[in-house]
Write a protein that holds these residues in place. Sequence first.
Motif, PDB file in Angstrom:
ATOM      1  N   UNK A 175       0.850  -1.390  -0.048  1.00 33.78           N
ATOM      2  CA  UNK A 175       0.080  -0.069   0.053  1.00 33.78           C
ATOM      3  C   UNK A 175       1.070   1.307   0.108  1.00 33.78           C
ATOM      4  N   UNK A 176       0.403   2.482  -0.355  1.00 28.48           N
ATOM      5  CA  UNK A 176       0.915   3.585  -0.286  1.00 28.48           C
ATOM      6  C   UNK A 176       1.658   4.099   1.109  1.00 28.48           C
ATOM      7  N   UNK A 177       1.105   3.308   2.034  1.00 26.51           N
ATOM      8  CA  UNK A 177       1.954   3.521   3.293  1.00 26.51           C
ATOM      9  C   UNK A 177       2.617   2.399   3.624  1.00 26.51           C
ATOM     10  N   UNK A 178       2.968   1.580   2.764  1.00 30.58           N
ATOM     11  CA  UNK A 178       4.184   0.519   2.839  1.00 30.58           C
ATOM     12  C   UNK A 178       3.826  -0.406   3.740  1.00 30.58           C
ATOM     13  N   UNK A 179       2.341  -0.822   3.742  1.00 33.56           N
ATOM     14  CA  UNK A 179       1.720  -1.699   4.445  1.00 33.56           C
ATOM     15  C   UNK A 179       1.481  -2.985   3.418  1.00 33.56           C
ATOM     16  N   UNK A 180       1.294  -4.172   3.869  1.00 30.47           N
ATOM     17  CA  UNK A 180       1.005  -5.197   2.947  1.00 30.47           C
ATOM     18  C   UNK A 180      -0.528  -5.083   2.642  1.00 30.47           C
ATOM     19  N   UNK A 181      -0.753  -5.285   1.135  1.00 30.25           N
ATOM     20  CA  UNK A 181      -2.251  -5.149   0.816  1.00 30.25           C
ATOM     21  C   UNK A 181      -2.987  -6.427   1.178  1.00 30.25           C
ATOM     22  N   UNK A 182      -4.365  -5.925   1.089  1.00 26.47           N
ATOM     23  CA  UNK A 182      -5.147  -7.310   1.380  1.00 26.47           C
ATOM     24  C   UNK A 182      -5.575  -7.757   0.187  1.00 26.47           C
ATOM     25  N   UNK A 238      -2.236   3.894  -8.691  1.00 25.05           N
ATOM     26  CA  UNK A 238      -2.847   5.158  -8.132  1.00 25.05           C
ATOM     27  C   UNK A 238      -4.451   5.164  -7.746  1.00 25.05           C
ATOM     28  N   UNK A 239      -4.958   4.275  -8.496  1.00 28.76           N
ATOM     29  CA  UNK A 239      -6.363   4.072  -7.810  1.00 28.76           C
ATOM     30  C   UNK A 239      -6.537   3.068  -7.035  1.00 28.76           C
ATOM     31  N   UNK A 240      -5.875   2.152  -6.797  1.00 26.61           N
ATOM     32  CA  UNK A 240      -5.944   1.022  -5.861  1.00 26.61           C
ATOM     33  C   UNK A 240      -5.113   1.647  -4.688  1.00 26.61           C
ATOM     34  N   UNK A 241      -4.260   2.461  -4.878  1.00 30.42           N
ATOM     35  CA  UNK A 241      -3.471   3.147  -3.632  1.00 30.42           C
ATOM     36  C   UNK A 241      -2.312   2.009  -3.322  1.00 30.42           C
ATOM     37  N   UNK A 242      -1.610   1.614  -4.221  1.00 34.96           N
ATOM     38  CA  UNK A 242      -0.601   0.683  -4.031  1.00 34.96           C
ATOM     39  C   UNK A 242       0.955   1.292  -4.561  1.00 34.96           C
TER      40      UNK A 242
END
Lengths: 148, 169
Positions: free
Chosen positions: B105-112, B149-153
């Motif tokens: 994710x853009x906050x550098x956390x794993x995506x679900x 950008x749209x998925x926030x990744x």
Amino acid sequence: MPADPTREAPGFATQVADAVLRRLLESPLADALIDRVVQALMRSGELERLITQAVTDLEASPAVDSLVDRQIERVLEALRTSEALQLLIQKQAGDYLEHLGEHPEAVQRLIREQSRGVVEEFFEALRGRALAGDDTVDRWVRRAMGRA
Amino acid sequence: MTPRYGGVVSRGLAVVIDTLVLTLCLAGTSWVVPELAQRLLGIPADPARCGTGTEWWHVRAHLCHALGWVAPLAALTFTPLYQVGFWAVTGRTPGMALLGLRLLRTDLQPIGFSIAVRRWILRLGSILALGLGFLPVLFSTRRQTFHDRLAGTVVVHDWLDPGALRPRA
């Protein structure tokens, strides 16, 4: 029979001389003297030249060459024909092969680690080049867009 | 720590590797399934020899006709399963893993799972738009595509400093 004083005198003199000599050799003065002599010899170019010359003469000497060759040939011939050595080699080789057969994990691990090392090195190089490629493309785009 | 974002070259190479893996899987499935059907059930691999029975009890004939759908069905299902599955579970497809890339994710956390699905659908949009959705990767400061950008990744190089981008507890 009474002891002969003329026979005891040299023994005593020798003992005294030995003791004096020992004391002299153990003294710091003797150490310092020996050190100085050794250092002077080490510093002396003449000594080094003499040793070098002697070694060079020995190296260039056909007689020495021939002697060394004959000795090596003799030893090799003895080793080649030595049944004991052949048996020892066969036994050692057999032992090693048997050990490897019983414990192949070590060899397998070695091969696996080497293979993994090669693959890791390859991908590390690939990653490095890809990263450099990313930066290069970025620079091209920035230049094309007229940005710094 | 500022991460290094994956650019055109590394992401492109990862896509190439993933495409190769997927192609191998698809080719394998397209060959293995009819082969198994023929060996185990005696169903011919050639659709012309399927027989003409249309009643429900002509199971073999139905299966034989269905074999023709194996390859297209595999192609339709493998790709999303492969990509969404790997993104959601490990944060990287095998191609990305080989290139040292990770999807976060853009906050550098794993995506679900939900972000992985959303990104896959948006990515399909980028492809259908003649690949135009991938162009922003060249201009974006974080090298994000349209679907990123749209998925926030973001896609980052996590091999440079392993552990620095691990999820925070």
